[in-house]
Design a protein around this motif. Structure first.
Motif: not given
Length: 264
Positions: A11, A105, A131, A133, A137, A139, A141, A165
């Motif tokens: 994250t 994403h 990471i 989220v 859901n 992401i 990264d 995840t």
């Protein structure tokens, strides 16, 4: 609602202060014994697997600045496991107003309410992983060669290969007409996703931290919108609630993260 995606790693965060952080050996840093899973873990956003019964909950998250700020008004806690395949993380977030809009994403996920993971496998404060989220859901990264304050830049080309995840919602998303209970995040980060590409040794310690970004919303025309300062017209700053006290509003001080020990 449950959604499962194979994805990537850790994250992001904001850094509005660069004041003195806690030292690497600060007694205020959190610690956690991460037990080895004794059975399989299904990544479905729930904590029903037998293996999770052996994992201890962390204390509830605190404000990123510790006692300088009021305690979080919603509860957040998590637990961890590991095996030869990877690291397992389960987070439980109390939330009466489930919100989420970002679906791309590697977008800046913390513009939504989110959950974030930070990992420095070799504890050198370099080449660490993040990471993020959200409730959808989605992401983000990335890897950082070094902290932002030292000239580091996010590397979105890093992908946590094989990462799984899942998010489970206990309520309805983006519906201000009702009151929700919260959401949970479950993930498995394979060891091969990290450039170190190795299973930790028993009693090995990795520096990590975990964070929750929470915005103040109000309802306009039946939708959640971020609250603004009535004088400046700017969005009110987000809350940052964390596992291990940082002392300042800056997650990117790896030397101040907590210590996770891999145990049998």
């Amino acid at each position: 609602m449950t959604s499962i995606i194979k994805i990537a790693a850790v994250t992001s965060f904001f850094f509005s202060a660069y004041g003195q952080a806690f030292s690497q050996d600060s007694p205020l840093s959190a610690t956690y014994d991460c037990r080895k899973a004794t059975s399989s873990v299904k990544i479905d956003g729930a904590v029903n697997d037998k293996a999770w019964q052996d994992a201890a909950w962390t204390p509830y998250f605190i404000d990123i600045e510790g006692d300088k700020r009021p305690a979080p008004y919603y509860k957040t806690r998590m637990k961890m496991l590991w095996d030869e395949k990877g690291l397992y993380i389960f987070a439980e977030l109390e939330e009466p107003h489930l919100q989420g809009t970002i679906t791309k994403h590697d977008a800046v996920i913390f513009q939504d309410n989110d959950f974030e993971v930070f990992i420095d496998p070799d504890n050198d404060e370099l080449n660490y992983y993040e990471i993020e989220v959200n409730t959808l859901n989605t992401i983000w990264d990335l890897m950082l060669s070094k902290p932002y304050r030292k000239g580091g830049k996010p590397d979105n080309s890093w992908t946590a290969t094989g990462l799984k995840t899942a998010v489970k919602l206990n309520g309805t998303l983006n519906n201000p007409a009702d009151t929700d209970k919260g959401w949970s995040v479950e993930m498995m980060i394979p060891w091969k996703a990290f450039k170190e590409n190795r299973v930790p040794a028993i009693n090995e310690i990795w520096k990590m931290n975990f964070s929750r970004v929470q915005w103040d919303f109000e309802v306009k025309d039946g939708k959640y919108v971020k609250k603004k300062d009535p004088e400046s017209g700017k969005e009110l700053p987000e809350y940052n609630w964390v596992w291990s006290n940082m002392g300042v509003i800056n997650m990117h001080i790896p030397e101040s993260w907590g210590k996770v020990t891999f145990v049998e």
